[in-house]
Structures are given as C-alpha cells and as structure tokens.
Design a protein around this motif. Structure first.
Motif: not given
Length: 375
Positions: A266-287
């Motif tokens: 269901p998830l292509d390679k780009l979606a998996q890479a981008g989503a994982t990077a988003s999870v790992l950037d917690k400070p930006y998410f919280e901001q």
C-alpha cells in the motif's frame, strides 16, 4: 439501459454491478485551483511538512532511484518501528495503510461485517455511512446530545462494533478517556474504533477537559480497542497518503490479512521514507501543532467578538454559527471573495460553518470579509 448523469455526460450503467450502481459515494471537500484562493474547507495543515520529509524523499530519488523498480517493503517496517517507538508499543501493534481512509475501509471489512449492526454518531465523518453501504454493514446512528457531544451512555445496546471520531468532526468536541474505557468495557466482544485524525491538536493546557491523551494509552488494557490516526493533518502530509492503526496484535493481524487480500504494497518507497522522517522530527511536529492550537484560540476569540457561537474545538478546525444562523448565505458570500469554508446542509448542522485553521494572514482575510458582511 440504465443511465446516470455525470457533469454533462450520460453514463451507461448497464455493465455495472448492482453494488456500484446503488452506492452513494463520499463527496470530498473541494480542491479548486484559483489564484489568490483562501482555502479553509478541507482541514489541511496551514504549514509545510518537516523539512526532513523532503530530504528523505530526495535521498531516495538521488541515492536509491534504481530501487524504484522494486516493490516497497510490504509492511513498511521502518515506519512501523518509528511509530511504535513514538507511542511506546511493539511494531506488531502498529498497522499502516494508504491514508487513514484505506485503513478505515479495511477496519470495516475486518471487524464490522457481522450480523449485529455497528454504532456511530449521527453527526460525524461522513465516510462512515459510505463504508457501511459498501461492505453491507448495518449502521445505527446514535444522536449527539443537544450540545453536539457524544453521549457514551447511548451506546449500551448490543452491537457488532462502534466507531467514533475523537475529536469528532465537524464539531471538534472531545470524548474523554473515561467514556472510551466505558465503551470498551461494556462491549468486550465488539471492536471499538476511535478515529483520532485530529487528536494531536488537543490543547493539553486546557482546563475545560479532564483529559488530553490519545486512546492509544488504553490498547494494552483492552484487546477490543483500535485507534486510527493519519499523517494528513498534524504532520502536513495530506498529499502523501499515509494512515495508521494501533491495537492488540490480533487486531493488527486481521488488518494485515485483509490488506494482503486487496493491496499488499500500500505504501510506496517515497511515502515510507517521508512519513518515517516526519515521525523522527518531533520538535517540528510539536511546534506546528502548538501554532495551530494558538491560531485556533485566536480565531475563536475573533469570531466570538463578531457574535458567532463557536463550539470548543480540539481539532484543526472550528464549528461556528453566525448570530443569525444563516450559514449558507455566509458561505456563499465568502466564496464570492475567494474564501472557501465547509457548509454541511443537514438539519442539525445547516446553521454552522466548519472553518479550517489557516495562517494568520488567512484568518485576517476571513475576519475582514465577515466584518464587511456584518456592516
């Protein structure tokens, strides 16, 4: 010959299945393409995604482009591991799919195709009735209370499952963890699905609520509780199409079996890479989540000053009633000025507008237009 009108075309339905012919599809929010548009109708984030998302996707394209000829990891292992670590879970308690809409469709197919009906609020995400019709699931809609809140006591009847958006849409109101625990306890043989598309916008400093915690905190306590979330709202990735579910390993296994019977990658390679990077950037998410909360409170105050009744929202939108209740007129007048908001023309919601939280500049444009209308 059976015919349907589609725009100006006549569609011949004689080769369609009865299922396709009789469906009433979900109608998504408008995605118009106009210059100088102030788009406050589909609950997208006003902010870009984490810069690390683009970096991760570009790295795949630059360093692993040749691997695009290969299928992606079918279970999105790295993304599931990141989500598990973020939420204090095991990867086997995490499921991901192509947007939360696909995840929810698999939920209906995996858990709700039973003899007993499922229960859901009568005012909520309008895709739920469509899924029920698609999968031949009987849906009993439970009326919201007069203040638009979900009344957990009204869900005591026997059922094959329960699905509730929390915070609810389009109201933005929050159901307490105590009420979710009550539902899971009263229905041990039914799957209780809590759809948390907007949970990250709950203000943890708001003293008006007794909790501001995701129901993920309850899944080790209840094997019949499934929590769904999305990357489309708080992580600014509506265009990437990533959704997830958290629950007991047995529930996740059922979803995986159903996924692999429909779409095993269901998830292509780009979606998996981008989503994982988003999870790992917690400070930006919280901001960015906090910025949305601050903008929501500011817009609520400004609309209240103009005489609007605004429900206490915990989402990235507000549900507001003009003082004369003529929401349809206001929506039309705003549209003429290039400002699009969502109007649900149903009996209990027709006097309200759902307004997505935008940027400060978009809010100023909206308030200026509303002030002009009131003069």
């Amino acid at each position: 010959m059976s015919e349907l009108m589609s725009d100006t075309r006549i569609i011949d339905t004689r080769l369609w299945s009865n299922k396709a012919r009789n469906l009433s599809p979900y109608v998504p929010g408008e995605q118009p393409q106009h210059d100088n548009l102030c788009k406050l109708n589909t609950n997208e984030s006003p902010f870009p995604p984490s810069p690390k998302v683009g970096e991760a996707i570009n790295a795949v394209l630059a360093e692993q482009a040749d691997e695009l000829r290969l299928y992606p990891a079918p279970e999105s292992d790295d993304l599931r591991a990141a989500l598990a670590q973020l939420n204090g879970l095991d990867s086997k308690q995490v499921f991901v799919g192509n947007g939360s809409d696909e995840v929810l469709a698999l939920v209906f197919a995996s858990f709700f195709m039973k003899e007993q009906p499922i229960l859901a609020p009568d005012i909520s995400y309008s895709f739920y009735p469509v899924y029920a019709q698609t999968f031949d699931v009987e849906l009993v809609q439970i009326a919201l209370a007069d203040d638009f809140s979900v009344d957990a006591d009204a869900y005591s009847q026997p059922c094959g499952g329960i699905i509730i958006a929390n915070p609810n849409a389009p109201t933005g109101l929050l159901l307490s963890l105590a009420d979710i625990r009550k539902l899971a306890t009263e229905h041990p043989d039914a799957v209780i699905v809590i759809d948390e598309a907007y949970i990250d916008f709950v203000n943890t400093d708001d003293s008006s609520t007794d909790q501001a915690v995701s129901a993920i905190s309850l899944i080790d306590e209840f094997d019949n509780l499934l929590v769904t979330q999305t990357f489309s709202k708080s992580r600014s990735l509506a265009g990437l199409r990533v959704g997830m579910a958290f629950g007991n390993v047995s529930l996740i296994e059922a979803l995986t079996r159903m996924k692999n019977s429909f779409n095993s990658y269901p998830l292509d390679k780009l979606a998996q890479a981008g989503a994982t990077a988003s999870v790992l950037d917690k400070p930006y998410f919280e901001q960015t989540c906090q910025q949305v909360i601050d903008l929501r409170e500011s817009l609520t105050a400004q609309l209240t000053t103009l005489g609007y009744q605004v429900l206490p929202s915990h989402a990235n939108f507000i549900f507001a009633r003009p003082k004369d209740g003529n929401a349809s007129m206001v929506a039309s007048a705003l549209r003429e000025q290039g400002i699009i908001v969502r109007h649900f023309d149903q009996p209990r919601t027709q006097e309200y507008l759902r307004i997505t939280i935008g940027t400060a500049a978009q809010h100023k444009r909206l308030i200026d237009a509303l002030q002009e209308l009131s003069n």
